[in-house]
Design an enzyme around this catalytic site. Structure first.
Site, mmCIF file in Angstrom:
data_model
loop_
_atom_site.group_PDB
_atom_site.id
_atom_site.type_symbol
_atom_site.label_atom_id
_atom_site.label_comp_id
_atom_site.label_asym_id
_atom_site.label_seq_id
_atom_site.Cartn_x
_atom_site.Cartn_y
_atom_site.Cartn_z
ATOM 1 C CG HIS A 50 -0.035 53.599 78.712
ATOM 2 N ND1 HIS A 50 0.113 54.037 79.628
ATOM 3 C CD2 HIS A 50 -1.143 53.536 79.447
ATOM 4 C CE1 HIS A 50 -0.633 54.273 80.510
ATOM 5 N NE2 HIS A 50 -2.243 54.045 79.966
ATOM 6 C CD GLU A 51 -2.707 52.193 76.170
ATOM 7 O OE1 GLU A 51 -3.911 52.069 76.273
ATOM 8 O OE2 GLU A 51 -3.161 53.453 76.080
ATOM 9 C CD GLU A 100 -10.461 54.429 80.965
ATOM 10 O OE1 GLU A 100 -9.637 53.904 79.785
ATOM 11 O OE2 GLU A 100 -10.037 54.273 82.073
ATOM 12 C CD GLU A 132 -4.646 55.198 82.962
ATOM 13 O OE1 GLU A 132 -4.058 54.952 82.499
ATOM 14 O OE2 GLU A 132 -5.912 54.688 82.239
ATOM 15 N N GLY A 154 -5.077 59.156 73.369
ATOM 16 C CA GLY A 154 -4.294 58.461 72.685
ATOM 17 C C GLY A 154 -4.024 57.134 72.241
ATOM 18 C CB ALA A 155 -4.322 53.642 72.806
ATOM 19 C CG MET A 156 -9.569 51.883 75.131
ATOM 20 S SD MET A 156 -9.927 52.800 77.033
ATOM 21 C CE MET A 156 -10.164 51.779 77.664
HETATM 22 N N1 0A1 Z 1 -7.178 54.304 79.629
HETATM 23 C C1 0A1 Z 1 -6.987 54.778 78.336
HETATM 24 C C2 0A1 Z 1 -7.131 56.000 77.467
HETATM 25 C C3 0A1 Z 1 -8.623 56.270 77.739
HETATM 26 C C4 0A1 Z 1 -9.603 57.586 78.541
HETATM 27 C C5 0A1 Z 1 -10.456 57.615 78.293
HETATM 28 C C6 0A1 Z 1 -10.610 57.363 77.222
HETATM 29 O O1 0A1 Z 1 -12.096 58.256 76.283
HETATM 30 C C7 0A1 Z 1 -12.571 58.912 77.712
HETATM 31 C C8 0A1 Z 1 -9.946 56.706 76.510
HETATM 32 C C9 0A1 Z 1 -8.827 56.412 76.293
HETATM 33 C C10 0A1 Z 1 -5.622 55.252 78.052
HETATM 34 O O2 0A1 Z 1 -4.357 55.333 79.875
HETATM 35 O O3 0A1 Z 1 -4.667 54.371 77.551
HETATM 36 ZN ZN ZN Z 2 -3.853 54.214 80.060
#
Ligand code: 0A1
Ligand code: ZN
Length: 881
Positions: free
Chosen positions: A304-305, A128, A327, A268-270
């Site tokens: 959240h994840e 992402e 989000e 933070g995390a993915m």
């Molecule tokens: N989607 C993830 C956060 C996230 C967004 C972008 C990233 O790389 C650009 C990495 C992680 C979340 O909301 O936790």
């Molecule tokens: Zn998120």
């Protein structure tokens, strides 16, 4: 590195792809510097699309090494290729076809941590938003969904663990010294949710039985030896899975759910499907090394994840303009989860503190943008507190407007109607309109208009008629690209508190819609009149922070104290204390700037000490009540011509006055607020520690000596107390021998634990005063400063710029010049990290002129540098506009 292409993407240009992707089959042959990726993609032309239209795929720094069409080599005359794009012509008009693409990539050289990269000997991906195109040529956009099969081949000894999304198909030895593993994810997903992780990792295992009786294997992978520190994360995961079933009816949908903790991660995390990748900071915890805040963060981020599995993965975003769809909604869900796990009002106070300190400045400065933007230059720069936190507040307001049951009906409809879709914000809102019959057209302005609305309130009471009148006026400030705004639909929760503390129940109300305890402000100016009020009430407005607004309501200190004492909404009690303190702190800053004596209103001291001593209130709330608005909060309220040194001096003087007046109470709290037994991270114990530690903080002011903090440092048996004592020693008595020896002993004790060493860096980076810069510079020379590790860079340089107002905003501008140099150095390796740290200067225009000039000059140096990334160029140009 991808340098700036200058292209702006517009929402209005959205159109679906010409080709539909049916299936993805990926094979990785791992090699640290030369990994082979073979992507077999089956497409068909979308109905109605020009039969001669070519297939255009995205790339980023790629080299094509092989291209087959239905297993036959494609002649070079049939395609064009650059590192950023692959265009294939003369493709079948109707029948499906298979394109096989071979690329070789270098994970070891990937310092931007997007795509496939290496961290501590592990292979790991982050896709992402647009990282997948760094792995292979692909339609890398969120509305292209397909099932994936993934085969991983790699050195057996180095990669005993080989993971990807979905369910495990099988694996074994492959040939000499190599192994393979295959995974299949049946749920169609966009490329940004793809993940691959391999390496030599330890694992913690558990199971969860879903509401319909499916057993899910739960696995958390960490570095060997760190397994015990994943226990709390596992517990939080199981609680999240249960809660999402009970609260939202959402069940998990694969037979395995995996989390991997890595130490090099940009965010933070993915939420990759079935394989979440985490910054290890949000997985690893034990009492010796993690604070109460760390535990709370882990609980929230694990949730959240996990919650993204439905809000983000099962229903994803049509395009990146819809980012808040996943989000904002998922933050709302994790907030609700934490509120249910902990104290709801205390959680709400923490959320609002965070919103005001991070999102409000963003919304009031050059980086302001709508929750649902209409254009971007670099999507990585839109993972903002506006999209996340304000996006969550917008969802919360829908729940407030509709009520809990109707909100639930709308959510159910959303899941039912859009499961498997790449949806839009309009799709989401429509579900609530259809479920409730309520028109949300005006409400939707919250998605489209940037800026924090300002609501001005005035009220009067007429004894003879028993009426209470409230006049409200709303104004949404101009923001970049939006000079005029329409009036918003603002839901304001309210109460009329009578003399004896009970709440008045009006007989009637005119002037606008009122549902239960919510006023609907929909016009620029609106007057509500309540009848049947027997004595003058005190109005408590925007309770629970029902709308993310700035409220100007000239309430007397006596009225605020009344709310602080009696409101049944604890959040509103805290808000009233803050409203009592703020004018005092603002005046203190002005007095300090003008060289006058700073005073503290005895009424404020009395109200704070009364809340602190009130044993009917939970300790965590009392700790929040005693925590004054931060220096950044005061700067935000002052708005312009800010002198961070004066704000610091004024606030310090106010704290000293409270500390002296309340010394006896603080000694009492410090001595009695100790949770019993061994450390436990639960909210109640954490609240006691918070109250004890804020008392200790006040005592450092009244006693003027490091002795008590040094003693607390020596005797603490958990990281919360230890880190707080160390912070007080270092911040309050930086040149004392106690501070020096505590910093040294902390380092010796925790050397080798990177997450704790990050704290050691942060605590020193935030020591107030102009000396901070030389301290930061010498800490950069420390061999433990690793310039490629995002957590470490954030802990020193990020914390200095974001969280040390006096140290960073030196009057001579040296802090800004230093940051400019660092941004350029970081940008060469990791543009996302550089751009994010640069946003620390987003409020530079509200500084006093001399500092603002220095800040502008530093930003201009960045702007003029050669080879800037798109990420940094986008931020710096918007900040200077
Ligand atoms: N989607 C993830 C956060 C996230 C967004 C972008 C990233 O790389 C650009 C990495 C992680 C979340 O909301 O936790
Ligand atoms: Zn998120």
């Amino acid at each position: 590195m991808r340098t700036d292409t200058g292209q702006i993407v517009h929402l209005a240009d959205y159109r679906p792809t010409d080709f539909v992707l049916e299936r993805v089959d990926l094979t990785f042959e791992l090699d640290p510097t030369n990994t082979k990726v073979e992507a077999r993609l089956i497409f068909h032309r979308r109905e109605g699309v020009d039969p001669t239209a070519p297939l255009v795929l995205d790339g980023d720094e790629l080299t094509l090494s092989g291209l087959l069409l239905d297993q036959n080599e494609v002649p070079t005359s049939q395609y064009d290729v650059t590192p950023e794009q692959l265009t294939v012509r003369d493709l079948p008009a109707e029948s499906p076809f298979e394109i096989t693409i071979t690329t070789y990539i270098n994970p070891e050289a990937n310092t931007q941590l997007m795509g496939l990269y290496r961290t501590n000997g592990i292979y790991c991906t982050q896709c992402e938003a647009e990282g997948f195109r760094r792995i292979t040529y692909f339609p890398d956009r969120p509305d292209v969904l397909a099932p994936y099969t993934v085969t991983i081949i790699g050195d057996k000894a180095a990669n005993p663990v080989m993971l990807s999304n979905g369910n495990f198909l099988g694996g074994a030895g492959y040939d000499e010294g190599r192994a393979f593993a295959a995974w299949f994810d049946p749920h169609p997903k966009p490329s940004y949710l793809f993940a691959l992780v391999t390496g030599d990792l330890g694992v913690v295992e558990d199971t969860f039985t879903t509401m319909s009786g499916n057993e899910v294997a739960l696995k958390i992978y960490v570095e060997h030896g760190k397994e015990p520190r994943a226990a709390y994360a596992m517990d939080a995961l199981k609680r999240s899975m249960k809660w999402d079933e009970e609260r939202f009816g959402r069940e998990y949908d694969l037979n395995i759910f995996q989390i991997v903790a890595v130490s090099d991660f940009n965010m933070g995390a993915m939420e990759n499907k079935g394989l979440n990748v985490f910054n290890d900071k949000y997985v690893l915890a034990d009492p010796e090394t993690a604070t109460d805040q760390d535990y709370a963060n882990i609980e929230a981020i694990i949730a959240h994840e996990y919650f993204h599995n439905w809000t983000g993965n099962r229903i994803t975003c049509r395009d990146w303009f819809q980012l808040c769809l996943k989000e904002g909604l998922t933050v709302y869900r994790d907030h609700e989860f934490s509120a249910d796990m902990r104290s709801r009002p205390v959680k709400r106070i923490a959320e609002v503190r965070h919103l005001k300190s991070e999102q409000f400045p963003e919304d009031a400065g050059p980086l302001a943008h709508p929750v649902r933007p209409t254009k971007y230059r670099e999507i990585n720069n839109f993972y903002t507190t506006t999209v996340y936190e304000k996006g969550s507040e917008v969802t919360r307001m829908i729940a407030t407007l509709l009520g809990r049951d109707m909100f639930k009906k709308g959510m159910d409809l959303y899941f039912e109607r859009h499961d498997g879709d790449a949806a839009t914000v309009e799709d989401f809102v429509k579900c609530f309109e259809d479920a409730s019959g309520r028109d949300l057209t005006q409400f939707s302005l919250w998605y489209h208009q940037a800026g924090t609305p300002l609501v001005t309130a005035s009220s009067s009471y007429d004894q003879s008629s028993g009426t209470f009148t409230l006049s409200l006026e709303q104004m949404v400030p101009a923001t970049p690209g939006q000079s005029t705004k329409d009036p918003m639909h603002i839901p304001l929760s309210f109460a009329l508190i009578l003399d004896n503390g009970s709440l008045a129940t009006p007989e009637g109300v005119t002037g606008g819609e009122v549902t239960e305890d919510v006023l609907h402000l929909t016009e620029r100016r609106q007057t509500f009149t309540f009848s049947g009020i027997s004595s003058r009430p005190v109005l408590s407005l925007n309770r629970s922070f029902s709308a993310p607004i700035n409220l100007h309501f000239d309430q007397t200190p006596a009225d605020l104290a009344h709310i602080a004492r009696h409101d049944t909404d604890l959040f509103a009690r805290w808000q009233a204390l803050t409203d009592l303190a703020m004018p005092n702190l603002m005046q203190a800053a002005r007095d300090a700037r003008d060289g006058k004596d700073v005073t503290c209103d005895p009424a404020l001291i009395a109200a704070l000490l009364e809340a602190a001593a009130d044993e009917t209130l939970e300790p965590a709330f009392r700790a929040q009540a005693l925590t004054l608005p931060s220096e950044a909060d005061i700067a935000r309220e002052l708005g312009s011509n800010n002198d961070p040194d004066a704000i610091h001096a004024g606030r310090t003087a106010v704290i000293s006055a409270i500390a002296e007046a309340g010394e006896k109470s603080f000694v009492h709290l410090f001595e009695t607020m100790k949770p019993e037994g061994a450390y436990a991270p639960d909210a109640e114990s954490a609240g006691k520690r918070a109250l004890r530690n804020i008392a200790l903080s006040y005592l450092t002011y009244s006693e003027g000596s490091p002795a008590r903090a040094a003693e607390a440092f020596a005797s603490s048996d958990n990281m919360t107390d230890l880190a707080q004592a160390l912070t007080l020693l270092a911040h309050r008595f930086p040149s004392s021998s106690e501070a020096t020896s505590a910093l040294a002993s902390f380092l010796t004790r925790f050397d080798g634990n990177p997450l704790v060493i990050d704290k050691w860096f942060s605590i020193q980076a935030t020591i107030p005063g102009a000396d901070a810069l030389s301290r930061v510079k010498s800490l950069m020379e420390n061999p433990r400063f690793i310039s490629t590790n995002p957590n470490r860079v954030r802990s020193l340089i990020g914390t200095y710029a974001f969280s040390n107002p006096t140290g960073f905003n030196r009057a001579d501008g040296e802090g800004y010049r230093f940051l400019a140099e660092q941004i350029l150095a970081i940008d060469a390796k990791n543009p996302q990290l550089a751009a994010r740290i640069l946003t620390s200067m987003r409020s530079w225009r509200s500084l006093e002129p001399q500092r603002a000039d220095h800040a502008r000059a530093a930003l201009t140096t960045i702007e003029r540098a050669a080879n800037l990334s798109t990420d940094v160029r986008d931020i710096v140009e918007r900040m200077l506009k």
